[in-house]
Design a protein around this motif. Sequence first.
Motif, short mmCIF file in Angstrom:
data_model
loop_
_atom_site.label_atom_id
_atom_site.label_comp_id
_atom_site.label_asym_id
_atom_site.label_seq_id
_atom_site.Cartn_x
_atom_site.Cartn_y
_atom_site.Cartn_z
N HIS A 1 0.82 -1.20 -0.12
CA HIS A 1 -0.07 -0.04 -0.05
C HIS A 1 0.83 1.27 0.05
O HIS A 1 1.68 1.36 0.76
CB HIS A 1 -0.72 -0.18 1.29
CG HIS A 1 -1.57 1.39 1.63
ND1 HIS A 1 -2.89 1.47 1.60
CD2 HIS A 1 -1.02 2.63 1.96
CE1 HIS A 1 -3.18 2.80 1.80
NE2 HIS A 1 -2.27 3.62 1.82
N HIS B 1 -1.94 0.37 -4.71
CA HIS B 1 -2.23 1.80 -5.21
C HIS B 1 -1.64 2.50 -6.19
O HIS B 1 -0.59 2.20 -6.31
CB HIS B 1 -2.72 2.55 -3.82
CG HIS B 1 -3.47 2.06 -2.90
ND1 HIS B 1 -4.96 1.96 -3.02
CD2 HIS B 1 -3.49 1.59 -1.47
CE1 HIS B 1 -5.70 1.37 -1.87
NE2 HIS B 1 -4.52 1.13 -0.99
N THR C 1 -6.44 1.70 -8.54
CA THR C 1 -7.52 2.11 -7.67
C THR C 1 -7.77 3.56 -7.57
O THR C 1 -7.88 4.29 -6.81
CB THR C 1 -6.96 1.78 -6.04
OG1 THR C 1 -5.85 2.40 -5.64
CG2 THR C 1 -6.79 0.27 -5.96
N ASP D 1 -10.04 -0.95 -4.01
CA ASP D 1 -9.92 -0.85 -2.70
C ASP D 1 -11.34 -0.92 -2.28
O ASP D 1 -11.68 -0.21 -1.24
CB ASP D 1 -9.19 0.40 -2.25
CG ASP D 1 -8.79 0.27 -0.82
OD1 ASP D 1 -8.91 -0.85 -0.12
OD2 ASP D 1 -8.55 1.42 -0.15
#
Length: 456
Positions: free
Chosen positions: A239, A259, A284, A362
């Motif tokens: 992340h 991400h 995302t 997400d």
Amino acid sequence: MRAASVVILAIAGLCLSGMPGQAQTKSVVLKGATLIDGAGGKPLPDSVLVIRDGRIAAVGSVTAVPVPSDADVVDLKGKSIIPGMISDHSHVGIVRGLKASPDNYNRDYILSQLRQWEAYGVTTITSLGLNAPEFYDLRADLHAGKAPGADIFGADRGIGVAMGAPPVAIVPVGPNQIYRPDTPDAAREAVREMAGRKTDLIKIWLDDFGKLLPVKVKPEVYTAAVDEAHKNALRVAFHINDLEDAQAALKAGADILAHGIRDKEIDPPTIELMKKNAAWYVPTLALDDSNFIFADKPQVSADPFVNRALDPAVKTQLEDPAWQQKVHDAPASERARKALAMNQKNLMTLYKAGIGIGFGSDSGVGLRFPGIAEHRELDLMVEAGLTPMQALTIATSGAAKLLKLDDRGVLLAGKLADLVVLDADPSADIANVHKISAVWHRGKPVAGPIATFAQR
């Protein structure tokens, strides 16, 4: 041969032939649709797709594929078929309505979420961290087709840091849902425990949420975690938000950036690091979008396609003019708008550079609702500059490749019969992917139009 003229008849009749996990005794043929195979091939008009025992037995044009004489035939003339979508980044059991709580991580609620993903055409998801022990029984049952809903893979608990990410104010999970090691040895032990439970991936949070959190995972801790994961033949998803953290993760051996990079334009050295690692990128886009879109464009949540799946408390909030104005005017919303624009730009840079792009939103956290968020992600990918076909390929075969799944994501002989029937051609307009007529999972019809979907 028996023919049904509309998909709803197929759902009414064929669903009676067995429950998930039971053998299918005869073939089912989906005939006449325009077929998008998920591998990037041109749409195939007037197709024939033969399903037997949960898998695709044959697929091709009506002139090339014979229809078995005893098959149940579903006439899909005028419709389109795409593979079931696959999410590489979701979460389960975190938020219910407007409340995030460890109590939400229970079998019944998670199954209801998985049914919603499935109804929206997402037939496989990855719960990327924050999983409680119940995850493994759920995964086994869903892999075996013994429970209804989207199939599931996951990243066990994942690794964060005390007083830092993942922030307890946003995701107040239980102590059995996250590791927060403070030494390299503790990080290695956490990875070994997850490996022992046969996790699919390892997740590490490397982010201070715009300096709102006082600490990040220390380099020696995440480096040890990556090394231990690789020793156990496990890939690591990070992340991240910032370019600097993405570079640090890649230098440590990251396999997946879970991400998009949202603070700066991605640069050539970072692209080279990604190529060296053969690293995947899951943008995302819907993450930042969800922080303002329902306030900026209330018509999004009013759309029946979205509204049908919203919890009553969520509907009340999203329809509140005062809430809409407050969120629209908030400084955080402006930051999210800028972050989304940067993320979309970086997505296109990486796509053109040949980096592997995964698919995920997400979903399952905040206002990223199961199924709905994945459709929003498709819209945003096309808005960024991808063609509808490119976005659909990422959401199907691309997402499967990230997970190293070779049994789904494409409509080819031998693959799982996970597919979505649409009322219009999504290659012409990505918005047509919202026009769901039916969802087939494990070779059986499991959902009809979204207008018939009911939360449980």
